[in-house]
Design a protein around this motif. Structure first.
Motif, PDB file in Angstrom:
ATOM      1  N   THR A 133      40.132  14.923  32.829  1.00  0.00           N
ATOM      2  CA  THR A 133      40.008  13.674  32.071  1.00  0.00           C
ATOM      3  C   THR A 133      40.162  13.943  30.582  1.00  0.00           C
ATOM      4  OG1 THR A 133      37.606  13.824  31.843  1.00  0.00           O
ATOM      5  CG2 THR A 133      38.441  12.584  33.741  1.00  0.00           C
ATOM      6  N   ALA A 190      39.201  11.526  27.084  1.00  0.00           N
ATOM      7  CA  ALA A 190      38.662  10.239  26.641  1.00  0.00           C
ATOM      8  C   ALA A 190      38.383  10.266  25.144  1.00  0.00           C
ATOM      9  CB  ALA A 190      37.380   9.904  27.402  1.00  0.00           C
ATOM     10  N   ASN A 201      37.301   3.243  23.424  1.00  0.00           N
ATOM     11  CA  ASN A 201      37.292   2.981  24.868  1.00  0.00           C
ATOM     12  C   ASN A 201      38.615   3.350  25.530  1.00  0.00           C
ATOM     13  OD1 ASN A 201      34.680   2.050  24.822  1.00  0.00           O
ATOM     14  ND2 ASN A 201      35.268  -0.087  24.607  1.00  0.00           N
ATOM     15  N   GLY A 242      40.751   6.208  27.823  1.00  0.00           N
ATOM     16  CA  GLY A 242      40.591   7.349  28.698  1.00  0.00           C
ATOM     17  C   GLY A 242      41.744   7.506  29.660  1.00  0.00           C
ATOM     18  N   ASP A 261      38.942  -1.876  27.635  1.00  0.00           N
ATOM     19  CA  ASP A 261      38.930  -0.576  28.281  1.00  0.00           C
ATOM     20  C   ASP A 261      40.351  -0.211  28.653  1.00  0.00           C
ATOM     21  OD1 ASP A 261      36.242  -0.371  28.029  1.00  0.00           O
ATOM     22  OD2 ASP A 261      35.796  -1.110  30.040  1.00  0.00           O
ATOM     23  N   VAL A 264      41.575   2.680  30.576  1.00  0.00           N
ATOM     24  CA  VAL A 264      41.508   3.851  31.427  1.00  0.00           C
ATOM     25  C   VAL A 264      42.634   3.780  32.430  1.00  0.00           C
ATOM     26  CG1 VAL A 264      40.139   5.146  33.092  1.00  0.00           C
ATOM     27  CG2 VAL A 264      39.022   4.057  31.150  1.00  0.00           C
TER      28      VAL A 264
END
Length: 184
Positions: A103, A105, A110, A112, A173, A175
């Motif tokens: 990962t 981030a 926010n 990732g 977000d 992600v």
């Protein structure tokens, strides 16, 4: 469903890893602006990871590092990056290939990315190549002074509180997760 002969999953995985490389290049060139900071999780049992043996003993499969205030010698290249971090007030050199990333981030915005990492049993190393330690790192006093100056400026991301300047949080977000199995 038809077989993906073009390898879209590999292309997307490569593109996401290039985002990490570019972010690290910018941080290496001009430091981390504002409240930006990186959480990077990687497979320590990846064949090309180089970390000190004491860290390998402590984190035999995965490890998360934070690049925020105290990191030195960040040098990204096409295959991975080198960085020095302080562990128990001792500078340690780490070499992390992008292919070992799990990962990446940046909590300040926010953002990732999550990667699919396949570690072949044949690739697992029983003896990890050890990265060099910086025996001439900063003294305990220098590190304490640095920690005191940084500790007084704790960011909202570290305390878990979101307090946007204008009273509204317009962040979303971001992600991205890839879930696939590579055919070999």
């Amino acid at each position: 469903m038809n077989e993906d002969l073009l390898g879209y999953n590999d292309m997307v995985e490569h593109a996401m890893r290039s985002v990490v490389r570019k972010a690290l290049e910018r941080a290496a060139k001009g430091g981390l602006p504002g409240n930006h900071h990186f959480y990077i999780t990687f497979r320590t049992d990846h064949a090309d990871v180089m970390i000190p043996s004491r860290l390998m003993d402590q984190y035999p499969e995965e490890m998360t590092i934070v690049l925020q205030h105290q990191f030195w010698g960040l040098q990204p290249d096409d295959d991975g990056f080198d960085v020095e971090l302080s562990f128990n007030q001792k500078h340690e050199h780490l070499r992390i290939p992008y292919s070992a990333l799990v990962t990446f981030a940046d909590p300040s915005v926010n953002f990732g990315l999550q990667f699919h990492v396949e570690v072949d049993e044949d690739e697992l190393t029983t003896e990890q190549p050890e990265a060099a330690s910086d025996e001439k790192g900063p003294t305990r006093e220098e590190m304490e002074q640095s920690a005191e100056s940084i500790g007084s400026e704790e960011s909202d991301a570290e305390t878990g509180e979101d307090t946007p300047d204008d009273g509204e949080d317009d962040r979303t977000d971001n992600v991205v997760t890839l879930d696939f199995t590579r055919k070999k």
